[in-house]
Design a protein around this motif. Structure first.
Motif, mmCIF file in Angstrom:
data_model
loop_
_atom_site.group_PDB
_atom_site.id
_atom_site.type_symbol
_atom_site.label_atom_id
_atom_site.label_comp_id
_atom_site.label_asym_id
_atom_site.label_seq_id
_atom_site.Cartn_x
_atom_site.Cartn_y
_atom_site.Cartn_z
ATOM 1 N N GLU A 203 29.980 -1.173 -38.125
ATOM 2 C CA GLU A 203 28.659 -1.386 -38.715
ATOM 3 C C GLU A 203 27.691 -1.942 -37.676
ATOM 4 O O GLU A 203 26.517 -1.579 -37.653
ATOM 5 C CB GLU A 203 28.774 -2.357 -39.899
ATOM 6 C CG GLU A 203 27.457 -2.928 -40.401
ATOM 7 C CD GLU A 203 26.464 -1.874 -40.826
ATOM 8 O OE1 GLU A 203 25.251 -2.149 -40.730
ATOM 9 O OE2 GLU A 203 26.877 -0.775 -41.256
ATOM 10 N N LEU A 204 28.197 -2.781 -36.798
ATOM 11 C CA LEU A 204 27.333 -3.384 -35.787
ATOM 12 C C LEU A 204 26.849 -2.354 -34.772
ATOM 13 O O LEU A 204 25.695 -2.392 -34.344
ATOM 14 C CB LEU A 204 28.095 -4.510 -35.074
ATOM 15 C CG LEU A 204 27.281 -5.463 -34.205
ATOM 16 C CD1 LEU A 204 26.262 -6.214 -35.042
ATOM 17 C CD2 LEU A 204 28.210 -6.442 -33.503
ATOM 18 N N SER A 205 27.723 -1.413 -34.379
ATOM 19 C CA SER A 205 27.377 -0.491 -33.289
ATOM 20 C C SER A 205 26.746 0.812 -33.769
ATOM 21 O O SER A 205 25.827 1.331 -33.122
ATOM 22 C CB SER A 205 28.624 -0.172 -32.454
ATOM 23 O OG SER A 205 29.636 0.410 -33.251
ATOM 24 N N VAL A 206 27.215 1.374 -34.870
ATOM 25 C CA VAL A 206 26.667 2.664 -35.325
ATOM 26 C C VAL A 206 26.052 2.579 -36.714
ATOM 27 O O VAL A 206 25.677 3.601 -37.283
ATOM 28 C CB VAL A 206 27.765 3.762 -35.322
ATOM 29 C CG1 VAL A 206 28.270 4.000 -33.916
ATOM 30 C CG2 VAL A 206 28.905 3.413 -36.263
ATOM 31 N N GLY A 207 25.959 1.359 -37.252
ATOM 32 C CA GLY A 207 25.297 1.170 -38.537
ATOM 33 C C GLY A 207 23.940 0.536 -38.355
ATOM 34 O O GLY A 207 22.904 1.171 -38.555
ATOM 35 N N ALA A 208 23.941 -0.734 -37.944
ATOM 36 C CA ALA A 208 22.678 -1.430 -37.702
ATOM 37 C C ALA A 208 22.006 -0.925 -36.433
ATOM 38 O O ALA A 208 20.775 -0.874 -36.346
ATOM 39 C CB ALA A 208 22.923 -2.937 -37.606
ATOM 40 N N LEU A 209 22.805 -0.542 -35.427
ATOM 41 C CA LEU A 209 22.274 -0.058 -34.148
ATOM 42 C C LEU A 209 22.826 1.329 -33.858
ATOM 43 O O LEU A 209 23.585 1.882 -34.659
ATOM 44 C CB LEU A 209 22.646 -1.028 -33.020
ATOM 45 C CG LEU A 209 22.219 -2.495 -33.211
ATOM 46 C CD1 LEU A 209 22.822 -3.360 -32.128
ATOM 47 C CD2 LEU A 209 20.700 -2.612 -33.208
ATOM 48 N N ARG A 210 22.488 1.840 -32.691
ATOM 49 C CA ARG A 210 23.042 3.125 -32.247
ATOM 50 C C ARG A 210 23.496 3.008 -30.800
ATOM 51 O O ARG A 210 23.314 3.912 -30.008
ATOM 52 C CB ARG A 210 22.011 4.246 -32.379
ATOM 53 C CG ARG A 210 21.633 4.570 -33.802
ATOM 54 C CD ARG A 210 20.804 5.832 -33.888
ATOM 55 N NE ARG A 210 20.450 6.158 -35.254
ATOM 56 C CZ ARG A 210 19.838 7.271 -35.632
ATOM 57 N NH1 ARG A 210 19.487 8.161 -34.711
ATOM 58 N NH2 ARG A 210 19.554 7.496 -36.892
ATOM 59 N N ASN A 211 24.106 1.897 -30.478
ATOM 60 C CA ASN A 211 24.557 1.701 -29.102
ATOM 61 C C ASN A 211 25.656 0.656 -29.055
ATOM 62 O O ASN A 211 25.915 -0.039 -30.051
ATOM 63 C CB ASN A 211 23.387 1.272 -28.209
ATOM 64 C CG ASN A 211 22.927 -0.139 -28.524
ATOM 65 O OD1 ASN A 211 22.904 -0.541 -29.685
ATOM 66 N ND2 ASN A 211 22.556 -0.884 -27.512
ATOM 67 N N PHE A 212 26.297 0.576 -27.904
ATOM 68 C CA PHE A 212 27.253 -0.502 -27.651
ATOM 69 C C PHE A 212 26.779 -1.249 -26.418
ATOM 70 O O PHE A 212 26.423 -0.649 -25.402
ATOM 71 C CB PHE A 212 28.663 0.038 -27.403
ATOM 72 C CG PHE A 212 29.622 -1.050 -26.974
ATOM 73 C CD1 PHE A 212 30.233 -1.857 -27.920
ATOM 74 C CD2 PHE A 212 29.891 -1.268 -25.627
ATOM 75 C CE1 PHE A 212 31.087 -2.870 -27.529
ATOM 76 C CE2 PHE A 212 30.753 -2.273 -25.234
ATOM 77 C CZ PHE A 212 31.353 -3.083 -26.186
ATOM 78 N N THR A 213 26.772 -2.570 -26.516
ATOM 79 C CA THR A 213 26.359 -3.433 -25.422
ATOM 80 C C THR A 213 27.459 -4.452 -25.164
ATOM 81 O O THR A 213 28.114 -4.914 -26.110
ATOM 82 C CB THR A 213 25.051 -4.170 -25.764
ATOM 83 O OG1 THR A 213 24.060 -3.205 -26.129
ATOM 84 C CG2 THR A 213 24.554 -4.978 -24.581
ATOM 85 N N GLU A 214 27.674 -4.774 -23.898
ATOM 86 C CA GLU A 214 28.661 -5.790 -23.568
ATOM 87 C C GLU A 214 28.364 -7.077 -24.338
ATOM 88 O O GLU A 214 27.230 -7.527 -24.387
ATOM 89 C CB GLU A 214 28.646 -6.074 -22.055
ATOM 90 C CG GLU A 214 29.192 -4.932 -21.212
ATOM 91 C CD GLU A 214 29.242 -5.310 -19.740
ATOM 92 O OE1 GLU A 214 29.353 -6.513 -19.430
ATOM 93 O OE2 GLU A 214 29.151 -4.396 -18.894
ATOM 94 N N ASN A 215 29.415 -7.635 -24.932
ATOM 95 C CA ASN A 215 29.307 -8.886 -25.689
ATOM 96 C C ASN A 215 28.268 -8.787 -26.803
ATOM 97 O O ASN A 215 27.582 -9.760 -27.122
ATOM 98 C CB ASN A 215 28.957 -10.057 -24.752
ATOM 99 C CG ASN A 215 29.182 -11.409 -25.405
ATOM 100 O OD1 ASN A 215 30.003 -11.552 -26.303
ATOM 101 N ND2 ASN A 215 28.426 -12.406 -24.971
ATOM 102 N N MET A 216 28.175 -7.612 -27.429
ATOM 103 C CA MET A 216 27.163 -7.425 -28.469
ATOM 104 C C MET A 216 27.483 -8.221 -29.730
ATOM 105 O O MET A 216 26.583 -8.467 -30.546
ATOM 106 C CB MET A 216 27.006 -5.939 -28.798
ATOM 107 C CG MET A 216 28.171 -5.314 -29.543
ATOM 108 S SD MET A 216 27.911 -3.549 -29.845
ATOM 109 C CE MET A 216 26.349 -3.546 -30.725
ATOM 110 N N THR A 217 28.733 -8.621 -29.925
ATOM 111 C CA THR A 217 29.052 -9.453 -31.087
ATOM 112 C C THR A 217 28.398 -10.825 -30.986
ATOM 113 O O THR A 217 28.055 -11.437 -31.999
ATOM 114 C CB THR A 217 30.567 -9.601 -31.227
ATOM 115 O OG1 THR A 217 31.137 -9.992 -29.957
ATOM 116 C CG2 THR A 217 31.198 -8.290 -31.653
#
Length: 305
Positions: A203-217
């Protein structure tokens, strides 16, 4: 106000899912400090496999599989190998944070972040005004998160597995004498927790956003662990606590958008964490006074011989 509520739902959904995972682990007697690592592993795996296959469903399935594998590894370390639960949990978080950063460079030959073309379906979209803005552009996972919480409540409070889980967490020797294998029950609880953390990361990477970032949690796994404690280890209580922390995060996000540049950005970013610490302090103070009141009441009822 509508924007704050919409941002609250987006921010709270990953926290609620991971907090529910923490409730399963805590019911089994495990202080799961590896939630952060599982969450970011789920976020990265969803993006990596989703981009490779072009399917967000396969990405989420791969994320669930990866997080369940790490959960089984965590069980093996704290169970058969007898490692300290807290140290092993922090090690799992380190593996997740460091491993995803390494994989980002090794697989995509990039540092920092990557964008993805896969995204979770949005049942309602395109609404730009009115109350509909609150639910517009929310992913399907946000919509089904309340159902997941209710299912967790039913499993933990109204099923035989939930009864065994509570027995293992509180009285493992009594559970063993009743024919329950505590180690197996803990493994099952950790596997469920791993799957829920994978959904939270997705949900964090492809739900609320559309990317992955280092330490995105960015510490969300630890905030979810706090929500477990703040919610009194109950799935609905933990979900409400996660919703509250999502609201504080939404305040921080909206403050960055609306507050003038005269206010330091660092001050704005720390708002949700300050509110979280203050809320936990109030909750701990309230529980302490409740316990003291119960102890005083028990002393009054105790007969004096």
């Amino acid at each position: 106000m509508e924007q704050i509520l919409a941002t609250t739902l987006r921010s709270a959904a990953p926290l609620v899912l991971v907090a529910t995972a923490g409730v399963f682990a805590f019911r089994a007697g495990i202080f799961h400090l590896g939630l952060e690592g599982l969450m970011i592993t789920g976020a990265f795996t969803t993006v990596a496999v989703g981009d490779a296959t072009g399917s967000v469903a396969l990405g989420i399935l791969a994320a669930v599989g990866a997080c369940m594998f790490l959960s089984a590894l965590y069980w093996w370390v704290i169970g058969p190998l007898g490692a300290n639960v807290i140290i092993a949990g922090l090690g799992l978080t380190s593996i997740g944070l460091g491993g995803t950063a390494f994989a980002l460079g090794a697989i995509f030959d990039k540092r920092g972040s990557i964008f993805t073309g896969v995204v979770l379906p949005r049942p309602v979209s395109g609404i730009t005004s009115g109350a509909g803005v609150i639910v517009s552009e929310l992913s399907i996972l946000v919509w089904i998160t309340p159902l997941i919480v209710l299912a967790a409540w039913f499993v933990l409070r109204r099923s035989r597995f939930g009864l065994r889980l509570a027995a293992v967490g509180e009285y493992p020797f009594a559970a063993r004498s009743a024919g329950v294998n505590p180690s197996l029950v803990r493994l099952q609880a950790l596997l469920i927790a791993g799957a829920l953390c994978a959904l939270g990361g997705a949900e964090l990477s492809v739900g609320a956003l559309r990317n992955f970032t280092e330490n995105m949690t960015n510490g969300r796994g630890f905030i979810a662990f706090v929500a477990v404690i703040f919610g009194a280890w109950h799935p609905i209580g933990a979900a409400l606590a996660g919703l509250f922390f999502g609201f504080t995060d939404a305040i921080g996000i909206q403050s960055q958008i609306n507050i003038t540049e005269r206010v330091p950005r660092e001050f704005v970013l720390m708002i949700p964490f300050v509110i979280t610490i203050f809320a936990v302090w109030l909750g701990g103070l309230w529980r302490r006074r409740s316990l003291e009141a119960e102890a005083g009441y028990a002393e009054l009822r105790e007969p004096d011989y």
